[in-house]
Scaffold this motif. Structure first.
Motif, PDB file in Angstrom:
ATOM      1  N   ILE A 100     -34.383  30.964  46.986  1.00 52.52           N
ATOM      2  CA  ILE A 100     -34.569  32.419  47.017  1.00 52.52           C
ATOM      3  C   ILE A 100     -36.020  32.771  46.688  1.00 52.52           C
ATOM      4  O   ILE A 100     -36.640  33.597  47.369  1.00 52.52           O
ATOM      5  N   ALA A 101     -36.582  32.155  45.654  1.00 50.96           N
ATOM      6  CA  ALA A 101     -37.952  32.465  45.232  1.00 50.96           C
ATOM      7  C   ALA A 101     -38.959  32.181  46.344  1.00 50.96           C
ATOM      8  O   ALA A 101     -39.850  33.000  46.615  1.00 50.96           O
ATOM      9  N   TRP A 102     -38.826  31.041  46.993  1.00 50.96           N
ATOM     10  CA  TRP A 102     -39.793  30.700  48.034  1.00 50.96           C
ATOM     11  C   TRP A 102     -39.505  31.415  49.344  1.00 50.96           C
ATOM     12  O   TRP A 102     -40.435  31.701  50.115  1.00 50.96           O
ATOM     13  N   PHE A 103     -38.262  31.744  49.618  1.00 51.39           N
ATOM     14  CA  PHE A 103     -37.935  32.602  50.765  1.00 51.39           C
ATOM     15  C   PHE A 103     -38.581  33.968  50.561  1.00 51.39           C
ATOM     16  O   PHE A 103     -39.193  34.531  51.473  1.00 51.39           O
ATOM     17  N   ASP A 104     -38.473  34.483  49.338  1.00 56.15           N
ATOM     18  CA  ASP A 104     -39.084  35.773  49.010  1.00 56.15           C
ATOM     19  C   ASP A 104     -40.604  35.702  49.187  1.00 56.15           C
ATOM     20  O   ASP A 104     -41.206  36.573  49.817  1.00 56.15           O
TER      21      ASP A 104
END
Length: 165
Positions: A100-104
């Motif tokens: 989620i963090a790197w997708f964001d």
């Protein structure tokens, strides 16, 4: 394979929550903008000049998101992944957190935010900081660290629920 599917679902749900909210009211998420853009918004009188980057409302919104994530993660890891130990709960939840963090950072921030006219606040359109990719990458690095205690809590809850069942 299950963890990959969970990561994809988590990224999709994150996008479904964040993108419409951000696009509807960019000033509502001004705390996530680069500092120079926030400063210009203060100069334009669009937001108040505060010493704190995040308002109480921002912190509550982010904490509620983490609480929902913790609860959902424990339920999914117990019921679908059949996690039983702290390590299983921690590692699985941290992999999902990182996705989620790197997708964001890479998709939502660097591809969408940095190139979307919908995210430009009137009076700031000329600012080069809209394409400040490094700002978003640094914020994601901070986010990966913030995930550690949350995922440790998930691991602990998975282990505690395994003991009691």
């Amino acid at each position: 394979m299950i963890l990959l599917i969970e990561c994809l679902i988590a990224m999709g749900l994150f996008a479904l929550v964040v993108v419409p909210m951000d696009a509807k009211n960019p000033l509502g998420v001004i705390s996530d903008y680069p500092p120079a853009i926030r400063k210009r918004c203060v100069e334009l009188g669009l937001i108040e000049n505060t010493k704190k980057r995040f308002t109480a409302k921002d912190i509550i919104r982010k904490c509620l998101g983490v609480i929902v994530l913790v609860i959902l993660s424990v339920l999914v890891l117990k019921k679908i992944n059949h996690a039983e130990t702290f390590f299983e709960g921690f590692i699985s939840s941290y992999i999902i957190w990182l996705s989620i963090a790197w997708f964001d950072a890479l998709i939502i921030d660097c591809l969408w935010f940095c190139h979307s006219k919908r995210m430009c606040i009137p009076g700031t359109e000329d600012m080069k900081e809209y394409k400040d990719y490094l700002f978003h990458i640094k914020q994601s690095c901070i986010g990966t660290l913030i995930g550690l205690p949350s995922c440790a809590l998930i691991g602990l809850l998975v282990a505690l629920f395994s003991i009691s069942s």
